[in-house]
Enzyme design. Structure first.
Site, PDB file in Angstrom:
ATOM      1  N   ALA A 229       0.641  -1.311   0.368  1.00 22.55           N
ATOM      2  CA  ALA A 229       0.344   0.129   0.092  1.00 22.55           C
ATOM      3  C   ALA A 229       1.028   0.965  -0.023  1.00 22.55           C
ATOM      4  O   ALA A 229       1.864   1.037  -0.138  1.00 22.55           O
ATOM      5  CB  ALA A 229      -0.712   0.073   1.161  1.00 22.55           C
ATOM      6  N   ASP A 384     -11.510   6.301   5.764  1.00 20.51           N
ATOM      7  CA  ASP A 384     -10.202   6.287   5.049  1.00 20.51           C
ATOM      8  C   ASP A 384     -11.270   4.541   5.000  1.00 20.51           C
ATOM      9  O   ASP A 384     -10.051   3.741   4.561  1.00 20.51           O
ATOM     10  CB  ASP A 384      -8.791   6.025   5.358  1.00 20.51           C
TER      11      ASP A 384
END
Length: 834
Positions: A229, A384
């Site tokens: 990520a 998020d």
């Protein structure tokens, strides 16, 4: 610096126009005359806007160039962070966000900042120039033809620029209503497939953070990351001590320094935009720099994995306490976790972005419920929730969990007062009550107290009604154009908003909007017609019916009474809210219809059980107060109807004909033991009063509003319990329909005798009584349906002992309060001298 400022001004000017173009690529506008006209208008507007605003943009950029370098202030942030740590990295940056230390770092590293500027410009300016060239030369069709290659270039550039820009790409990757599919497919790679860093370096960081050899903690760890990520990469491992599978999240090296530099770049861009908006829309009061600050503080805080672990365990506990059973928040192994390392429970699942629409659609309600609980009940929410952080769990689980929520690096907090106002605003928005919504916006700080309401309310209707209907940005753009009477009228409305409406976007909206935009985008992939406001209504209805906070009670009262000026409760709205809370929402096509009970609504048994549950505590409190009024009115009306009937009988009786000169029995003094105001009679001897005077004191005449309210109660009683109950409510049982009470009582007795162990004598007695008052029950309606009393009695029969006790206790308390009210009125007769 001048080159940068000019470039930023160009980018800021072109981006909104390009975004407006992009919003027209899909939906009903495709291949239509309306779409072609819309695109031509957008092209013309883009050219005019670029030319007209260039001077203002350059002036804004030049003014920003001379501003002092300042880091975002964190004193009023809504980001959930731990401010206790004072540690610094080797580069001199704070491990936990600290504005003063970051400012000091920036001022001492001006060379590194300029290098980052140069890299940013070298990548972004050629790309934006290409987008502008295609857009201005080929129009909408040109942008669509090149959408795939543009998206690929954008993804590569975001990867090259690093974590800050990858985050932006992640958010845009879930908006099918804004971006074409080719662009979404490219940006999907940014969710957990970004270029990874060296595994050797990752293992070095892991050993350093553990403070021991890796083999002392893990019996196995994958040689390569399972996912990479923007801020870290994740390995799967097995704990040596327990044999449990865990996810090991290792932070990228040097990422804090990179992000700090990017925050400086974005801070400067926000300042340019702020100056530009101050020039072209001076009435607006939004602090765009503060919005960027809130996002920047949150992004910086995501790098503190120890804070993330605390957030994760906090929300895990809170969701379990509130019985959000469908969502799994993995446990954190805090003994192995540090600021740069997070070890948590391993979860097997499929990313939502990889699911077919049908499977995704099944999970939307679960995720939506979890988010609304976080935002409106707990006041702490995951900010998020992109598809890489949401997994459909593999296989059925005994605990019923189907969806896993990961990555709690960015968590925000909302004050209780703001949560209360948000609930009120959502109710008013769903009901299209824009007059009340303006007041909610004032409370939230979006509008000033002196806002021009007559001007704002029609603009709200035009801007918000299309959004309520759902379908995302593409459908919204089409509805806005149609609702405004064409593109030119829509543009005029937008200019009116910019130039005349002094609205403000509060800083915490930066985090809230990010979460909502992402979740709505995911839902739209499963259901292109998804309407966030309407789909959230069942949760809001349950919140209204269960929360006893004063602000929520006021919102409930407004809904049931038809606004602050409502003269009485609208009984049908109780049924509408009950149905909504149980998932059946009646819509009028555009919004929630509060005045129409769903034809396929819940049955009496379900409604009664819900009404007596903890989820309807707020409604019960309001109904309890309303029942006091209703019982008092029914008693007064019944007494007055009985008095009228007695007068009529006296006037037509033999006694009346022979002795017409004699007074009515009601006007003859009689002995009464009158109660004191507290309900007790302490008199040793009775007092003599005219019966009519006593009855008048007990039952004062109803006002016109009270009469109308009683009629609405009678209508509701007819609907729910049948005409005999209605006759009792409106007082007819004491005059014209005197058999209503015995019929209703016999309905109840027969219900509990049928199929029971009642003997033949009891059944014979009931049969004889039925023959006296009429063999057949009255019909509940002209349609010939049987009385709904059977359904009510069946529902009562199936209540739990606890629910029955609650209902019986409520009725007993109501009886006591009604008697107390009557006693206070009768006590006033104490001074009467016959």
């Amino acid at each position: 610096t001048d080159l940068f400022m000019r470039s930023v001004a160009l980018i800021l000017l072109l981006s909104p126009a390009a975004g407006l173009r992009a919003g027209t690529h899909a939906g009903p506008l495709r291949d239509s005359a309306v779409r072609r006209s819309h695109v031509r208008a957008v092209d013309t507007m883009m050219e005019a806007a670029v030319a007209a605003a260039a001077s203002a943009a350059m002036q804004a950029a030049q003014q920003t160039e001379h501003l002092e370098i300042r880091a975002p202030e964190a004193s009023k942030t809504y980001v959930s962070l731990d401010k206790s740590s004072q540690s610094l990295t080797v580069e001199g940056l704070p491990e936990v966000y600290d504005a003063k230390i970051i400012e000091k770092y920036w001022k001492s590293n001006s060379g590194a900042l300029r290098a980052r500027w140069t890299q940013f410009l070298g990548i972004s300016i050629p790309f934006m120039t290409r987008v502008a060239s295609i857009g201005l030369s080929g129009g909408m069709e040109g942008l669509e033809r090149e959408s795939g290659s543009l998206a690929r270039d954008a993804r590569i550039h975001m990867e090259e620029l690093g974590p800050t820009y990858i985050k932006l790409g992640q958010m845009m990757s879930v908006r099918p209503d804004v971006l074409p599919q080719a662009a979404m497919d490219e940006l999907m790679y940014l969710q957990d497939n970004v270029p990874r860093f060296s595994d050797e370096v990752a293992m070095e960081i892991l050993a350093k953070e553990l403070g021991r050899d890796i083999s002392e903690v893990f019996s196995f760890i994958t040689p390569e990351p399972i996912a990479a990520a923007s801020l870290a990469q994740v390995y799967k491992a097995t704990l040596l001590s327990t044999g449990e599978s865990v996810a090991v999240k290792v932070q990228r090296p040097g990422v804090l320094e990179t992000i700090s530099k990017d925050l400086y770049v974005l801070r400067r861009a926000a300042e340019v935009y702020q100056n530009l908006m101050d020039r072209i829309a001076p009435k607006q009061r939004t602090d765009y720099t503060a919005l960027l600050n809130e996002w920047a503080i949150g992004f910086y805080t995501e790098l503190d994995f120890a804070n993330e672990g605390r957030n994760q365990m906090r929300l895990r506990t809170m969701l379990e306490e509130r019985q959000v059973n469908g969502v799994l928040v993995p446990a954190v192994y805090e003994e192995y976790s540090t600021r740069r390392l997070l070890v948590s429970e391993w979860v097997d699942g499929t990313k939502l972005s990889e699911l077919p629409p049908a499977e995704l659609r099944e999970l939307v309600s679960v995720g939506q419920e979890a988010f609304l609980v976080q935002l409106l009940q707990i006041g702490v929410f995951h900010a998020d929730p992109h598809p890489g952080n949401l997994l459909k769990l593999h296989g059925p689980r005994e605990d019923g969990k189907v969806l896993a929520l990961l990555d709690f690096g960015l968590v925000a907090q909302v004050k209780q007062s703001d949560r209360d106002t948000m609930i009120s605003a959502l109710i008013h928005l769903a009901n299209k009550d824009y007059t009340s919504l303006v007041e909610d916006f004032v409370e939230l700080g979006i509008l000033p107290a002196d806002a021009n309401r007559p001007m704002i309310i029609p603009l709200m209707d035009k801007a918000l009604t299309p959004y309520i209907q759902g379908g995302g940005a593409a459908k919204y753009a089409e509805k806005i154009v149609e609702g405004s009477g064409g593109f030119q009228a829509m543009t005029q409305d937008m200019l009116t908003v910019l130039n005349e409406v002094p609205f403000t976007i509060p800083p915490y909206f930066a985090l809230l909007a990010r979460a909502i935009v992402t979740l709505e985008g995911i839902a739209l992939q499963g259901d292109p017609g998804y309407a966030l406001i309407l789909e959230s209504y069942p949760f809001i209805a349950r919140k209204l019916l269960s929360d006893d906070r004063p602000a929520v009670q006021r919102a409930l009262q407004e809904a049931l009474y038809g606004g602050p000026g409502g003269s009485g409760m609208k009984g049908n709205r109780i049924a509408v809210l009950l149905n909504s809370a149980l998932g059946i929402v009646q819509r009028d096509g555009l919004s929630v219809d509060l005045d129409s009970v769903p034809t396929d609504g819940v049955d009496v048994k379900t409604a009664m059980a819900f009404l007596l549950s903890g989820e309807a505590e707020s409604l019960r409190a309001l109904l309890s107060r309303e029942a006091d009024t209703a019982a008092d009115l029914v008693l007064r009306q019944t007494i007055r109807r009985a008095v009228g009937a007695l007068d009529g009988q006296a006037a037509t009786s033999t006694f009346g004909l022979v002795g017409g000169w004699l007074p009515s029995p009601l006007d003859i003094p009689a002995p009464f033991f009158l109660p004191d105001a507290d309900g007790f009679s302490r008199a040793a001897f009775p007092a003599f009063h005219k019966t009519r005077a006593v009855l008048e004191a007990m039952a004062p005449k109803l006002t016109q509003n009270e009469e109308l309210y009683l009629l609405s109660l009678a209508d509701l009683a007819t609907e729910l319990l049948g005409p005999d109950a209605a006759a009792i409510v409106n007082g007819d049982a004491a005059s014209s329909d005197t058999l209503a009470v015995p019929r209703l009582v016999l309905d109840i007795v027969e219900r509990f005798n049928s199929g029971s162990s009642a003997g033949s004598n009891e059944q014979a007695l009931v049969g004889a009584a039925r023959s006296l008052v009429g063999r057949t029950r009255r019909k509940a309606s002209q349609s010939g349906e049987s009385s709904s009393m059977d359904g009510v009695l069946t529902a009562y029969d199936e209540l739990s002992a606890e629910q029955r006790a609650l209902l019986d206790g409520t009725l007993t308390a109501l009886n006591s309060r009604t008697y107390a009210s009557m006693s206070k009125r009768l006590a006033k007769l104490k001074s009467y001298k016959p």
